[in-house]
Design a protein around this motif. Structure first.
Motif, short mmCIF file in Angstrom:
data_model
loop_
_atom_site.label_atom_id
_atom_site.label_comp_id
_atom_site.label_asym_id
_atom_site.label_seq_id
_atom_site.Cartn_x
_atom_site.Cartn_y
_atom_site.Cartn_z
N ASP A 53 11.59 -26.30 -30.50
CA ASP A 53 11.32 -27.53 -31.40
C ASP A 53 10.47 -27.25 -32.32
O ASP A 53 10.69 -27.65 -33.49
CB ASP A 53 10.69 -28.81 -30.47
CG ASP A 53 11.68 -29.45 -29.85
OD1 ASP A 53 12.90 -29.13 -29.88
OD2 ASP A 53 11.16 -30.38 -28.71
N ALA A 54 9.36 -26.24 -32.03
CA ALA A 54 8.52 -26.08 -33.17
C ALA A 54 9.24 -25.19 -34.14
O ALA A 54 8.77 -25.37 -35.56
CB ALA A 54 7.12 -25.20 -32.58
N ILE A 55 9.83 -24.25 -33.76
CA ILE A 55 10.64 -23.54 -34.75
C ILE A 55 11.52 -24.20 -35.55
O ILE A 55 11.56 -24.02 -36.78
CB ILE A 55 11.32 -22.20 -33.89
CG1 ILE A 55 10.18 -21.19 -33.33
CG2 ILE A 55 12.18 -21.41 -34.84
CD1 ILE A 55 10.72 -20.34 -32.30
N GLU A 56 12.36 -24.77 -34.97
CA GLU A 56 13.27 -25.76 -35.82
C GLU A 56 12.45 -26.77 -36.56
O GLU A 56 13.14 -27.03 -37.86
CB GLU A 56 14.13 -26.72 -34.73
CG GLU A 56 15.00 -25.74 -33.99
CD GLU A 56 16.10 -26.40 -32.80
OE1 GLU A 56 15.94 -27.65 -32.77
OE2 GLU A 56 16.85 -25.93 -32.21
N HIS A 57 11.65 -27.38 -36.30
CA HIS A 57 10.84 -28.23 -37.34
C HIS A 57 10.26 -27.54 -38.43
O HIS A 57 10.34 -27.81 -39.49
CB HIS A 57 9.60 -28.79 -36.66
CG HIS A 57 8.63 -29.42 -37.38
ND1 HIS A 57 9.09 -30.83 -37.73
CD2 HIS A 57 7.46 -29.26 -37.91
CE1 HIS A 57 8.01 -31.35 -38.80
NE2 HIS A 57 7.09 -30.47 -38.84
N GLU A 58 9.82 -25.88 -38.15
CA GLU A 58 9.32 -25.28 -39.35
C GLU A 58 10.36 -24.80 -40.18
O GLU A 58 10.27 -25.00 -41.26
CB GLU A 58 8.49 -24.06 -38.83
CG GLU A 58 7.81 -23.31 -39.98
CD GLU A 58 6.95 -23.95 -40.93
OE1 GLU A 58 6.72 -23.40 -42.10
OE2 GLU A 58 6.15 -24.97 -40.15
N LEU A 59 11.49 -24.45 -39.56
CA LEU A 59 12.80 -24.03 -40.46
C LEU A 59 13.24 -25.33 -41.12
O LEU A 59 13.69 -25.23 -42.33
CB LEU A 59 13.95 -23.66 -39.47
CG LEU A 59 13.48 -22.14 -38.85
CD1 LEU A 59 14.62 -22.07 -37.84
CD2 LEU A 59 13.71 -21.22 -39.80
N ARG A 60 13.44 -26.48 -40.68
CA ARG A 60 13.81 -27.62 -41.48
C ARG A 60 12.64 -27.89 -42.75
O ARG A 60 13.30 -28.27 -43.96
CB ARG A 60 13.70 -28.79 -40.62
CG ARG A 60 15.11 -29.02 -39.77
CD ARG A 60 15.02 -30.50 -38.92
NE ARG A 60 15.93 -30.28 -37.90
CZ ARG A 60 15.49 -30.06 -36.73
NH1 ARG A 60 13.97 -29.87 -36.29
NH2 ARG A 60 16.46 -30.08 -35.73
N LYS A 61 11.53 -27.83 -42.43
CA LYS A 61 10.37 -27.86 -43.56
C LYS A 61 10.74 -26.87 -44.59
O LYS A 61 10.53 -27.21 -45.65
CB LYS A 61 9.19 -27.68 -42.96
CG LYS A 61 8.53 -28.86 -42.40
CD LYS A 61 7.07 -28.64 -41.78
CE LYS A 61 6.35 -27.56 -42.44
NZ LYS A 61 4.89 -27.62 -41.68
N ARG A 62 11.22 -25.70 -44.20
CA ARG A 62 11.34 -24.64 -45.27
C ARG A 62 12.92 -24.82 -45.85
O ARG A 62 13.25 -24.16 -46.78
CB ARG A 62 11.47 -23.63 -44.72
CG ARG A 62 9.95 -23.12 -44.20
CD ARG A 62 9.62 -21.64 -43.49
NE ARG A 62 8.36 -21.54 -43.03
CZ ARG A 62 7.97 -20.24 -42.53
NH1 ARG A 62 8.45 -19.44 -42.74
NH2 ARG A 62 6.71 -20.22 -42.02
#
Length: 76
Positions: A53-62
């Motif tokens: 979830d944390a990785i996907e959240h950061e990828l979405r932000k980018r």
């Protein structure tokens, strides 16, 4: 989510590689024969989902395109 803070400090390529590894572990555990213990334990250990979830959240932000890990929710 403790991993959220750490996810922001990784390169996009690094995050994609980590995310790919979570995807692979998830797929491997889903293919575990009935009655056998999953090798990675992605549904037995909550940190797999938290990190994903944390990785996907950061990828979405980018603004990075990726295929989310298809977790069965709510988790068992």
């Amino acid at each position: 989510m403790r991993f959220t803070i750490m996810a922001t400090g990784h390169s996009t390529d690094g995050l994609l590689k980590m995310h790919g590894s979570v995807h692979a572990a998830h797929e491997a555990d889903l293919r575990t024969p009935p009655g056998s213990t999953p090798f990675h334990g992605v549904y037995e250990h909550r940190d797999w989902v938290e990190q994903s979830d944390a990785i996907e959240h950061e990828l979405r932000k980018r603004g990075v395109h990726f295929l989310p890990v298809p977790w069965k929710r709510p988790l068992q």
